[in-house]
Design an enzyme around this catalytic site. Structure first.
Site, PDB file in Angstrom:
ATOM      1  N   HIS A 121       2.719 -56.467  -0.845  1.00 36.69           N
ATOM      2  CA  HIS A 121       2.022 -57.630  -1.400  1.00 36.69           C
ATOM      3  C   HIS A 121       3.079 -58.647  -1.854  1.00 36.69           C
ATOM      4  O   HIS A 121       4.160 -58.253  -2.292  1.00 36.69           O
ATOM      5  CB  HIS A 121       1.190 -57.147  -2.586  1.00 36.69           C
ATOM      6  CG  HIS A 121       0.269 -58.182  -3.154  1.00 36.69           C
ATOM      7  ND1 HIS A 121       0.718 -59.189  -3.966  1.00 36.69           N
ATOM      8  CD2 HIS A 121      -1.065 -58.354  -3.050  1.00 36.69           C
ATOM      9  CE1 HIS A 121      -0.309 -59.939  -4.336  1.00 36.69           C
ATOM     10  NE2 HIS A 121      -1.410 -59.451  -3.792  1.00 36.69           N
ATOM     11  N   ASP A 201       4.451 -50.055  -6.950  1.00 35.50           N
ATOM     12  CA  ASP A 201       3.353 -50.988  -7.169  1.00 35.50           C
ATOM     13  C   ASP A 201       2.061 -50.172  -7.080  1.00 35.50           C
ATOM     14  O   ASP A 201       1.635 -49.790  -5.997  1.00 35.50           O
ATOM     15  CB  ASP A 201       3.410 -52.086  -6.101  1.00 35.50           C
ATOM     16  CG  ASP A 201       2.177 -52.980  -6.113  1.00 35.50           C
ATOM     17  OD1 ASP A 201       1.300 -52.795  -6.994  1.00 35.50           O
ATOM     18  OD2 ASP A 201       2.100 -53.871  -5.246  1.00 35.50           O
ATOM     19  N   GLN A 204      -3.140 -50.789  -6.274  1.00 39.87           N
ATOM     20  CA  GLN A 204      -4.268 -50.245  -5.491  1.00 39.87           C
ATOM     21  C   GLN A 204      -4.354 -48.729  -5.571  1.00 39.87           C
ATOM     22  O   GLN A 204      -5.247 -48.134  -4.970  1.00 39.87           O
ATOM     23  CB  GLN A 204      -4.146 -50.668  -4.020  1.00 39.87           C
ATOM     24  CG  GLN A 204      -4.134 -52.168  -3.784  1.00 39.87           C
ATOM     25  CD  GLN A 204      -5.455 -52.848  -4.134  1.00 39.87           C
ATOM     26  OE1 GLN A 204      -6.478 -52.195  -4.363  1.00 39.87           O
ATOM     27  NE2 GLN A 204      -5.438 -54.168  -4.194  1.00 39.87           N
ATOM     28  N   LYS A 227      -8.464 -54.383 -11.862  1.00 42.29           N
ATOM     29  CA  LYS A 227      -8.869 -53.681 -10.643  1.00 42.29           C
ATOM     30  C   LYS A 227      -9.398 -52.285 -10.956  1.00 42.29           C
ATOM     31  O   LYS A 227      -9.762 -51.530 -10.061  1.00 42.29           O
ATOM     32  CB  LYS A 227      -7.690 -53.571  -9.669  1.00 42.29           C
ATOM     33  CG  LYS A 227      -7.239 -54.911  -9.090  1.00 42.29           C
ATOM     34  CD  LYS A 227      -6.236 -54.680  -7.983  1.00 42.29           C
ATOM     35  CE  LYS A 227      -5.335 -55.870  -7.708  1.00 42.29           C
ATOM     36  NZ  LYS A 227      -6.006 -57.010  -7.093  1.00 42.29           N
ATOM     37  N   CYS A 365      -2.279 -61.616   1.139  1.00 39.94           N
ATOM     38  CA  CYS A 365      -0.987 -61.754   0.456  1.00 39.94           C
ATOM     39  C   CYS A 365       0.101 -60.854   1.030  1.00 39.94           C
ATOM     40  O   CYS A 365       1.152 -60.688   0.432  1.00 39.94           O
ATOM     41  CB  CYS A 365      -1.099 -61.502  -1.049  1.00 39.94           C
ATOM     42  SG  CYS A 365      -2.233 -62.620  -1.850  1.00 39.94           S
TER      43      CYS A 365
END
Lengths: 412, 145
Positions: A121, A201, A204, A227, A365
């Protein structure tokens, strides 16, 4: 098995007039919030308005203590060693930038290597572009396989080729485009062998799968509250304490220092407080605490299992459609990325909107990745624990019938 | 208001057979790459102006049905017009998209977008190429002053 009806009843958005009959398949962008989260945010403004870590009155003390309780809860959620390893930020992007600035810019030197992939991303690669520009360190990419998936063998080869020049390995745990899970535990073990730190990261992954930072042994983990059922404006940087301790803060100001003088000497507080200058998003952190409790009550194992099952069902049904190209047939969580043959992604997404289905089109992205999978634009449908098989069935029926004429018809 | 089936056919036709869609490598054309506002549509427009008159317009790039068709239609409408006439046509188009009173006679096939304003998420698509042309025309005028 989860009680879907009960869960759906907890989400005011799902019960709202606007959403009635609609299908929300864009949780990878942001999730809906359960009522307990919303109530907590409102409660702060109606019953608990006071700043934290400041006043000498009961309410300030109470809010400060609730705020710090969320930090402890978050440490428990991630199985961190201590709540002092939990830094509140404004979101995953802010957390990732903080690591790049506070660790990368401080410690990297010319000819050091930052190792990443072409699937990242923007928020996990652009900050490292800047580190590279400032320090002269260079970014190398671990080759992905032809479906855009992380390739452990390719990674091992890069490690053996570049060895201890690699100082940072920065990767998404779960790709926001392809939904594949990167074997981050193994990635970390191997990175540590060459002396590199691992930045994960988790934007997600943390919402969908159980993440245990001690088990994975990652050095940094970045994710957003919004999220994972919490409010927007809040994120987390988990970092091993000894790394946070030597890192620079991104911002200086109130709350981050213990004392300073007219000569310019600053004595910063210890982590995590040295990173939290200024009044934070107090109501957001309190709401995030409710989101954590909500997920922990269900159990992340159950969230993960349910997510995998729903995803598997959706993916299997999508793979049966003749008019659809699925770009991530091997994905395991939440995300299905596809196109309807011969129709531009945005046109399909707008048609789906006209049929009450919310999805996202574009390059998500991750602009380099789309070159790898050979599509300039895709549609991403991403599900979460409040979605149902019935919604999948209805979406499949609509996707099956998409034509260019219908897409244009939806825009005029 | 234009008949819905007719609108659909016009848009489909311009999307599948876009007019004046080609890359231009010719220094006598003004060029505008419209990609900063959106990470989806990526359209470049080219205009050749001789003595205040648009001799040729072309566009290239990747876009959805609405951005491709609207740009294609506008290139046909503006060819051979003077810069001021072209700006006036674009002005009417902008009024249509903004749901203001507009002169439908000036817009010919561009009337296919007379209800685009109802689809808030497509408005940008219907403007991207046309705004690109407008910027070039204004740049030309500024350059003359």
């Amino acid at each position: 098995m989860m009680n879907k009806e009960k869960i759906r009843a907890d989400f005011p958005m799902i019960q709202s007039e606007f959403e009635k009959g609609r299908i929300y398949f864009d949780s990878a962008a942001t999730s809906f919030k359960p009522k307990c989260v919303i109530d907590k945010v409102v409660e702060y403004y109606t019953k608990e308005s006071a700043n934290i870590h400041r006043g000498d009155y009961d309410l300030s003390y109470q809010v400060s203590s609730e705020y710090e309780t969320v930090r402890k809860l978050c440490a428990k959620f991630l199985n961190a060693k201590s709540e002092n390893e939990i830094v509140f930020t404004s979101g995953a992007s802010s957390s990732l930038n903080l690591v790049a600035y506070g660790y990368g810019q401080k410690f990297l030197k010319a000819d050091d290597i930052i190792l990443s992939t072409e699937a990242e991303h923007a928020s996990n690669i652009l900050p490292w572009f800047k580190v590279s520009e400032v320090t002269g360190a260079r970014i190398e990419y671990i080759p992905l396989d032809k479906e855009g998936i992380f390739d452990l063998e390719a990674y091992k080869k890069v490690l053996s080729d570049l060895g201890n020049k690699i100082k940072v390995v920065t990767l998404a745990h779960v790709s926001n485009v392809l939904g594949n899970i990167v074997p981050i535990k193994e990635v970390t073990r191997l990175a540590h062998e060459v002396g590199a730190v691992v930045v994960c990261d988790g934007a997600q992954s943390v919402p969908h799968i159980k993440v245990d930072v001690q088990d994975l042994d990652v050095d940094f983990l970045c994710f957003s509250s919004h999220k994972m059922l919490g409010p927007s404006g809040v994120g987390v940087l988990y970092g091993k304490y000894e790394l946070l301790d030597v890192m620079d803060p991104f911002m200086l100001g109130g709350g981050s220092n213990a004392r300073f003088d007219i000569c310019g000497n600053i004595l910063l507080k210890n982590p995590p407080f040295k990173f939290e200058a200024g009044t934070p998003c107090v109501e957001g952190v309190l709401g995030f605490g409710e989101a954590l409790k909500y997920l922990m009550d269900i159990g992340m194992e159950n969230v993960e299992e349910e997510g995998r099952e729903l995803h598997k069902y959706f993916l299997e049904e999508m793979l049966k459609l003749d008019n659809v190209i699925v770009y991530n047939p091997k994905s395991e969580t939440s995300i299905v990325t596809f196109n309807v043959k011969d129709i531009f992604a945005q046109d399909v997404a707008c048609y789906l909107n006209s049929q009450g289905i919310a999805v996202r089109s574009g390059n998500h992205c991750a602009k380099i990745l789309l070159n790898v999978i050979g599509a300039s634009e895709t549609i991403r449908a991403s599900l979460y624990l409040y979605n149902t098989k019935e919604e999948v069935d209805r979406a499949i029926e609509v996707i099956k019938g998409v034509t260019l004429e219908k897409c244009i018809g939806a825009s005029i | 208001m234009m008949d819905e089936l007719l609108k659909r056919d016009i848009i489909l036709d311009h999307y599948q057979n876009p007019r004046n869609k080609r890359e231009v490598n010719d220094g006598s054309y003004l060029k505008n790459h419209m990609a900063a506002d959106s990470c989806i549509d990526d359209i470049t427009v080219y205009v050749k102006i001789v003595d205040d008159k648009i001799e040729d317009i072309a566009f290239d790039g990747v876009g959805c049905t609405i951005s491709t068709a609207s740009t294609s239609i506008m290139t046909e409408l503006l060819t051979e017009k003077t810069v001021d006439e072209a700006l006036a046509i674009i002005g009417e188009y902008e009024k249509m998209i903004a749901e203001e009173d507009f002169d439908a006679d000036k817009l010919a096939e561009a009337n296919a977008f007379d209800t685009l304003s109802k689809q808030a998420n497509r408005i940008k698509c219907g403007l991207i190429g046309i705004e690109g042309i407008k910027e070039l025309l204004e740049r030309y005028k500024d350059g003359k002053q």
